[in-house]
Design an enzyme around this catalytic site. Structure first.
Site, PDB file in Angstrom:
ATOM      1  N   LYS A   1       2.711   9.135   3.431  1.00  0.00           N
ATOM      2  CA  LYS A   1       1.916   8.458   2.394  1.00  0.00           C
ATOM      3  C   LYS A   1       0.920   9.440   1.769  1.00  0.00           C
ATOM      4  O   LYS A   1       0.769   9.500   0.546  1.00  0.00           O
ATOM      5  CB  LYS A   1       1.187   7.240   2.991  1.00  0.00           C
TER       6      LYS A   1
ATOM      7  N   GLN B   1      -3.092   1.476   8.670  1.00  0.00           N
ATOM      8  CA  GLN B   1      -1.719   1.569   9.175  1.00  0.00           C
ATOM      9  C   GLN B   1      -1.540   0.608  10.351  1.00  0.00           C
ATOM     10  O   GLN B   1      -2.316   0.617  11.297  1.00  0.00           O
ATOM     11  CB  GLN B   1      -1.427   3.023   9.605  1.00  0.00           C
TER      12      GLN B   1
ATOM     13  N   ASP C   1      -2.051  -2.336  -0.028  1.00  0.00           N
ATOM     14  CA  ASP C   1      -0.877  -2.713   0.775  1.00  0.00           C
ATOM     15  C   ASP C   1      -0.453  -4.152   0.459  1.00  0.00           C
ATOM     16  O   ASP C   1       0.651  -4.572   0.790  1.00  0.00           O
ATOM     17  CB  ASP C   1      -1.210  -2.602   2.273  1.00  0.00           C
TER      18      ASP C   1
END
Ligand code: NDP
Length: 285
Positions: A53, A97, A120
């Site tokens: 990422k 995460q 996200d």
């Protein structure tokens, strides 16, 4: 017949070019989009995802910050880190995460991320807005699948779409997105009786279970588009999806490989959401 392999890596590179251009336009206005990625502990898979990422951000010119917290970080410490990032004007997107250690309430963490920085797309607001057809940040993986379908000119409207898996981050939002695009959607779970009865009706089959080889050729309608979201590490070290790729590619019209299918698109949509967050944050500048 052998299905067309959807090259997620190539499509991701293509799509990222558009977002790189949007970053250049922001920079021309003196705006540098920023993403903060928080990782807790040292889960090796999470470390790979986070590295990828950060690398993708770097490639398109997004500023990124990696915040590494120890496995035994307390919930208040993690929440306070997020609150500081919510206030940080250099940061437009915040990603935590997953998975997190069991000692931490994941919902509380996701709800602490500011809705405007929830790149996200896991905040209740964004998930709820998706239900109403007006989310700000679509969750990256299903958004990436939708982009793969569109990029491959696979029709969605009026098609039978079957989603195997109902997680909040993949299966459920995927179903809502395809419904929004006028597909007729079914969702299957571990409790579904006779999975094959459903999968064999699918024009579009999206599989997100974490169960290697769950979908075999006899379960797939000839010509279907099969999108394999699963990522599974086998004992021999190989990375595979949830679909028996070799068998199913002989029946399907389109199929995504693992790796190199959905994964690169998930990261691309994170880049997209971060650019949008920066554009929105600076819409009056
Ligand atoms: P979850 O474990 O949260 O959900 C799995 C879902 O699969 C559940 O809804 C479960 O049903 C269902 N399921 C399990 N076994 C079966 C079965 N035999 N038949 C039908 N349904 C079944 O997983 P995630 O959604 O988070 O992830 C799924 C997979 O996708 C994983 O391999 C993950 O690594 C991968 N992934 C890949 C990403 C990418 O970028 N490519 C991003 C995110 C995830 P029930 O609800 O009844 O338990």
């Amino acid at each position: 017949m052998s299905g067309k392999i959807i090259d997620g890596k190539a499509i991701a590179l293509e799509v990222r070019k558009q977002w790189k251009q949007r970053v250049i336009e922001l920079k021309d206005r003196g705006i540098l989009p920023g993403l903060a990625v928080i990782i807790v502990g040292s889960n090796p898979a999470s470390q790979v995802y986070v590295r990828n990422k950060i690398k993708a951000c770097h490639e398109v010119g997004i500023h990124s910050e990696l915040i590494e917290l120890p496995e035994d970080v307390s919930e208040p410490q993690l929440l306070s880190t997020i609150e500081n990032l919510n206030r940080n004007t250099q940061i437009n997107g915040i990603l935590v995460q997953l998975p997190l250690p069991d000692t931490i309430d994941v919902n509380k963490v996701l709800e602490t991320i500011s809705v405007e920085k929830d790149v996200d797309g896991f905040h209740l607001y964004n998930l709820g807005a998706l239900m109403a057809g007006s989310t700000i940040f679509p969750p990256c993986t299903p958004y990436g699948v939708q982009c793969l379908l569109e990029h491959s000119s696979i029709p969605i409207e009026g098609q039978n779409a079957v989603i195997v898996g109902r997680s909040n981050i993949v299966g459920k939002p995927m179903a809502l997105m395809l419904l929004q695009k006028n597909a007729t959607v079914s969702i299957c779970t571990s409790k579904t009786r006779d999975l094959k009865q459903f999968t064999s009706l699918a024009d579009i089959l999206v599989v997100a279970t974490g169960k290697p080889n769950l979908i075999t050729a006899d379960m797939v309608k000839p010509g279907a588009a099969v999108i394999d979201v699963g990522i599974n590490r086998l004992d021999d070290g190989r990375l595979v999806g949830d679909v028996d790729f070799e068998g199913v590619k002989e029946v399907a019209g389109y199929i995504t490989p693992v790796p190199g299918g959905v994964g690169p698109m998930t990261i691309t949509m994170l880049v997209a959401n971060t650019v949008i967050a920066a554009e929105k944050a600076n819409s009056s500048v």
